[in-house]
Scaffold this active site. Structure first.
Site, PDB file in Angstrom:
ATOM      1  N   ALA A  66      10.389  21.154 -30.949  1.00  0.00           N
ATOM      2  CA  ALA A  66       9.079  20.689 -30.502  1.00  0.00           C
ATOM      3  C   ALA A  66       8.018  21.375 -31.362  1.00  0.00           C
ATOM      4  O   ALA A  66       8.234  22.476 -31.873  1.00  0.00           O
ATOM      5  CB  ALA A  66       8.881  21.030 -29.033  1.00  0.00           C
ATOM      6  N   GLY A 110      14.090  21.390 -29.574  1.00  0.00           N
ATOM      7  CA  GLY A 110      14.003  19.967 -29.237  1.00  0.00           C
ATOM      8  C   GLY A 110      14.746  19.084 -30.225  1.00  0.00           C
ATOM      9  O   GLY A 110      15.168  17.981 -29.866  1.00  0.00           O
ATOM     10  N   GLU A 113      18.195  19.136 -29.009  1.00  0.00           N
ATOM     11  CA  GLU A 113      18.218  18.383 -27.747  1.00  0.00           C
ATOM     12  C   GLU A 113      18.138  16.878 -28.000  1.00  0.00           C
ATOM     13  O   GLU A 113      18.805  16.083 -27.333  1.00  0.00           O
ATOM     14  CB  GLU A 113      17.060  18.845 -26.845  1.00  0.00           C
ATOM     15  N   GLU A 133      14.520  28.773 -28.495  1.00  0.00           N
ATOM     16  CA  GLU A 133      13.291  28.893 -27.709  1.00  0.00           C
ATOM     17  C   GLU A 133      13.058  30.304 -27.182  1.00  0.00           C
ATOM     18  O   GLU A 133      11.921  30.749 -27.041  1.00  0.00           O
ATOM     19  CB  GLU A 133      13.323  27.898 -26.533  1.00  0.00           C
TER      20      GLU A 133
HETATM   21  N1  CAA Z   1       6.804  23.448 -34.833  1.00  0.00           N
HETATM   22  C1  CAA Z   1       5.776  23.394 -35.688  1.00  0.00           C
HETATM   23  N2  CAA Z   1       5.887  23.680 -37.016  1.00  0.00           N
HETATM   24  C2  CAA Z   1       7.097  24.031 -37.469  1.00  0.00           C
HETATM   25  C3  CAA Z   1       8.221  24.109 -36.629  1.00  0.00           C
HETATM   26  C4  CAA Z   1       8.046  23.784 -35.244  1.00  0.00           C
HETATM   27  N3  CAA Z   1       9.074  23.789 -34.362  1.00  0.00           N
HETATM   28  N4  CAA Z   1       9.288  24.484 -37.359  1.00  0.00           N
HETATM   29  C5  CAA Z   1       8.841  24.642 -38.630  1.00  0.00           C
HETATM   30  N5  CAA Z   1       7.523  24.365 -38.690  1.00  0.00           N
HETATM   31  C6  CAA Z   1       6.649  24.430 -39.869  1.00  0.00           C
HETATM   32  C7  CAA Z   1       6.345  25.856 -40.258  1.00  0.00           C
HETATM   33  O1  CAA Z   1       5.295  26.373 -39.480  1.00  0.00           O
HETATM   34  C8  CAA Z   1       5.985  25.689 -41.716  1.00  0.00           C
HETATM   35  O2  CAA Z   1       4.658  25.202 -41.792  1.00  0.00           O
HETATM   36  P1  CAA Z   1       3.650  25.804 -42.919  1.00  0.00           P
HETATM   37  O3  CAA Z   1       4.291  25.443 -44.227  1.00  0.00           O
HETATM   38  O4  CAA Z   1       2.376  25.063 -42.655  1.00  0.00           O
HETATM   39  O5  CAA Z   1       3.583  27.267 -42.697  1.00  0.00           O
HETATM   40  C9  CAA Z   1       6.917  24.583 -42.176  1.00  0.00           C
HETATM   41  O6  CAA Z   1       7.342  23.890 -41.002  1.00  0.00           O
HETATM   42  C10 CAA Z   1       8.141  25.093 -42.884  1.00  0.00           C
HETATM   43  O7  CAA Z   1       8.759  26.051 -42.036  1.00  0.00           O
HETATM   44  P2  CAA Z   1       9.168  27.527 -42.547  1.00  0.00           P
HETATM   45  O8  CAA Z   1       8.254  27.991 -43.633  1.00  0.00           O
HETATM   46  O9  CAA Z   1       9.296  28.394 -41.358  1.00  0.00           O
HETATM   47  O10 CAA Z   1      10.608  27.190 -43.199  1.00  0.00           O
HETATM   48  P3  CAA Z   1      11.874  28.152 -43.308  1.00  0.00           P
HETATM   49  O11 CAA Z   1      12.856  27.402 -44.139  1.00  0.00           O
HETATM   50  O12 CAA Z   1      11.474  29.523 -43.723  1.00  0.00           O
HETATM   51  O13 CAA Z   1      12.435  28.293 -41.794  1.00  0.00           O
HETATM   52  C11 CAA Z   1      13.107  27.439 -39.656  1.00  0.00           C
HETATM   53  C12 CAA Z   1      12.946  27.160 -41.161  1.00  0.00           C
HETATM   54  C13 CAA Z   1      14.195  28.494 -39.441  1.00  0.00           C
HETATM   55  C14 CAA Z   1      13.533  26.120 -39.015  1.00  0.00           C
HETATM   56  C15 CAA Z   1      11.775  27.951 -39.067  1.00  0.00           C
HETATM   57  O14 CAA Z   1      10.744  27.063 -39.457  1.00  0.00           O
HETATM   58  C16 CAA Z   1      11.751  28.040 -37.575  1.00  0.00           C
HETATM   59  O15 CAA Z   1      12.306  28.974 -37.013  1.00  0.00           O
HETATM   60  N6  CAA Z   1      11.120  27.058 -36.899  1.00  0.00           N
HETATM   61  C17 CAA Z   1      10.934  27.077 -35.470  1.00  0.00           C
HETATM   62  C18 CAA Z   1      12.217  26.704 -34.749  1.00  0.00           C
HETATM   63  C19 CAA Z   1      12.001  26.751 -33.243  1.00  0.00           C
HETATM   64  O16 CAA Z   1      11.643  27.769 -32.678  1.00  0.00           O
HETATM   65  N7  CAA Z   1      12.251  25.608 -32.575  1.00  0.00           N
HETATM   66  C20 CAA Z   1      12.094  25.502 -31.142  1.00  0.00           C
HETATM   67  C21 CAA Z   1      10.740  24.996 -30.804  1.00  0.00           C
HETATM   68  S1  CAA Z   1      10.406  25.005 -29.068  1.00  0.00           S
HETATM   69  C22 CAA Z   1      11.202  23.646 -28.458  1.00  0.00           C
HETATM   70  O17 CAA Z   1      11.806  22.882 -29.182  1.00  0.00           O
HETATM   71  C23 CAA Z   1      11.064  23.441 -26.965  1.00  0.00           C
HETATM   72  C24 CAA Z   1      11.968  22.390 -26.419  1.00  0.00           C
HETATM   73  O18 CAA Z   1      13.019  22.693 -25.934  1.00  0.00           O
HETATM   74  C25 CAA Z   1      11.591  21.011 -26.418  1.00  0.00           C
END
Ligand code: CAA
Length: 259
Positions: A66, A110, A113, A133
């Site tokens: 998400a 998400g 999911e 999460e």
């Molecule tokens: N939401 C918004 N933006 C996101 C994102 C997310 N879930 N995941 C990645 N991005 C964005 C980053 O902020 C980044 O943006 P900028 O270039 O503007 O800074 C861009 O995508 C690239 O990401 P990274 O620079 O972090 O790329 P990476 O290769 O170093 O890492 C990753 C990749 C491990 C996937 C890392 O981005 C990450 O950990 N993302 C978050 C994953 C996460 O926590 N997901 C769960 C979300 S909560 C949820 O989903 C609730 C639910 O149950 C519905």
């Protein structure tokens, strides 16, 4: 209809392909994207020419979860009042034609999911699955705590949900989360081949099979077996059942008419 966050196309005039397309945010899922996804899924479901749908992302990410930026400032009263996450996230569950998730790269939160809401997952060898999460102070909110244990068992689900670690495609296949792992460059070929195989069968039997297997995850065993039996019996009222069995017995290819 034109879309901003997804790409939609048809393959071989029978397979609907939806590609999540927010590359700068690793296909992070926001409400606008999920609305578009729901609309595209419904349109394919209603199109009699389409027999199967493939949902995919990019080579780097199916979806990284998400959209954290979109929800970072939400307050309890807003998410509770608006029923945040369920509003447009469950449309995929109402789709009656099979939906195959073709997953490369990250399928996190998400994104994992969403893949689990599809009927089966074909993973590229670079796929990574996880429910991270916990690392941002929340828990899975789109069915992850329920679907993941059903797919991989309690111990591995707890491990993933509580540590937030990712599992690679091989581990996901061993655990039963994905149906097969293929080289990344073959992912779409494999998914489309599976979709076309499904399209070759009678749509009524395909829809009934999907409905019956899904029932295995909803209720108790006796209910599920009885539900399956009723659908099984009902298929004997279709011309496709007569055609399929006659074709087998007369050693020819069946000509299903979805009737
Ligand atoms: N939401 C918004 N933006 C996101 C994102 C997310 N879930 N995941 C990645 N991005 C964005 C980053 O902020 C980044 O943006 P900028 O270039 O503007 O800074 C861009 O995508 C690239 O990401 P990274 O620079 O972090 O790329 P990476 O290769 O170093 O890492 C990753 C990749 C491990 C996937 C890392 O981005 C990450 O950990 N993302 C978050 C994953 C996460 O926590 N997901 C769960 C979300 S909560 C949820 O989903 C609730 C639910 O149950 C519905």
């Amino acid at each position: 209809m034109t879309y901003e966050h997804i790409l939609v196309r048809t393959e071989a005039e029978r397979v609907g392909v939806i590609t999540l397309n927010r590359p700068k945010a690793l296909n992070a899922l926001n409400s606008a994207l999920m609305d578009e996804l729901g609309a595209a899924l419904k349109a394919f479901d209603a199109d009699p020419a389409i027999g199967c749908i493939v949902l995919t992302g990019s080579e780097k990410a199916f979806a990284a979860g998400a959209d954290i930026a979109a929800m970072a400032k939400f307050e309890f009263h807003e998410v509770y009042r608006d029923d945040f996450i369920t509003r447009n996230w469950e449309t995929i569950r109402s789709i009656r034609k099979p939906v195959i998730a073709a997953v490369a790269g990250f399928a996190l939160g998400g994104g994992c999911e969403l893949a689990m809401m599809c009927d089966f997952i074909i993973a590229a060898d670079n796929a990574k699955f996880g429910q991270p999460e916990i690392k941002i102070g929340i828990i899975p909110g789109a069915g992850g705590t329920q679907r993941l244990p059903r797919a991989v068992g309690k111990s591995k689900a707890m491990d993933l949900v509580l540590t937030g670690r990712m599992m690679d495609a091989q581990e996901a296949e061993r655990a039963g989360l994905v149906s097969r792992v293929v080289p990344a460059e073959k992912l779409m070929d494999e998914a489309l081949a599976a979709a076309l195989t499904i399209c070759g069968y009678g749509q009524l039997a395909v829809m009934a099979a999907k409905e019956a297997v899904n029932r295995a995850f909803e209720g108790g065993l006796s209910d599920g077996v009885m539900f399956e039996r009723r659908l099984f019996h009902a298929l004997f009222a279709t011309a496709d059942q007569k055609e399929g069995m006659d074709a087998f017995l007369t050693k020819r290819a069946p000509n299903f008419r979805n009737a």
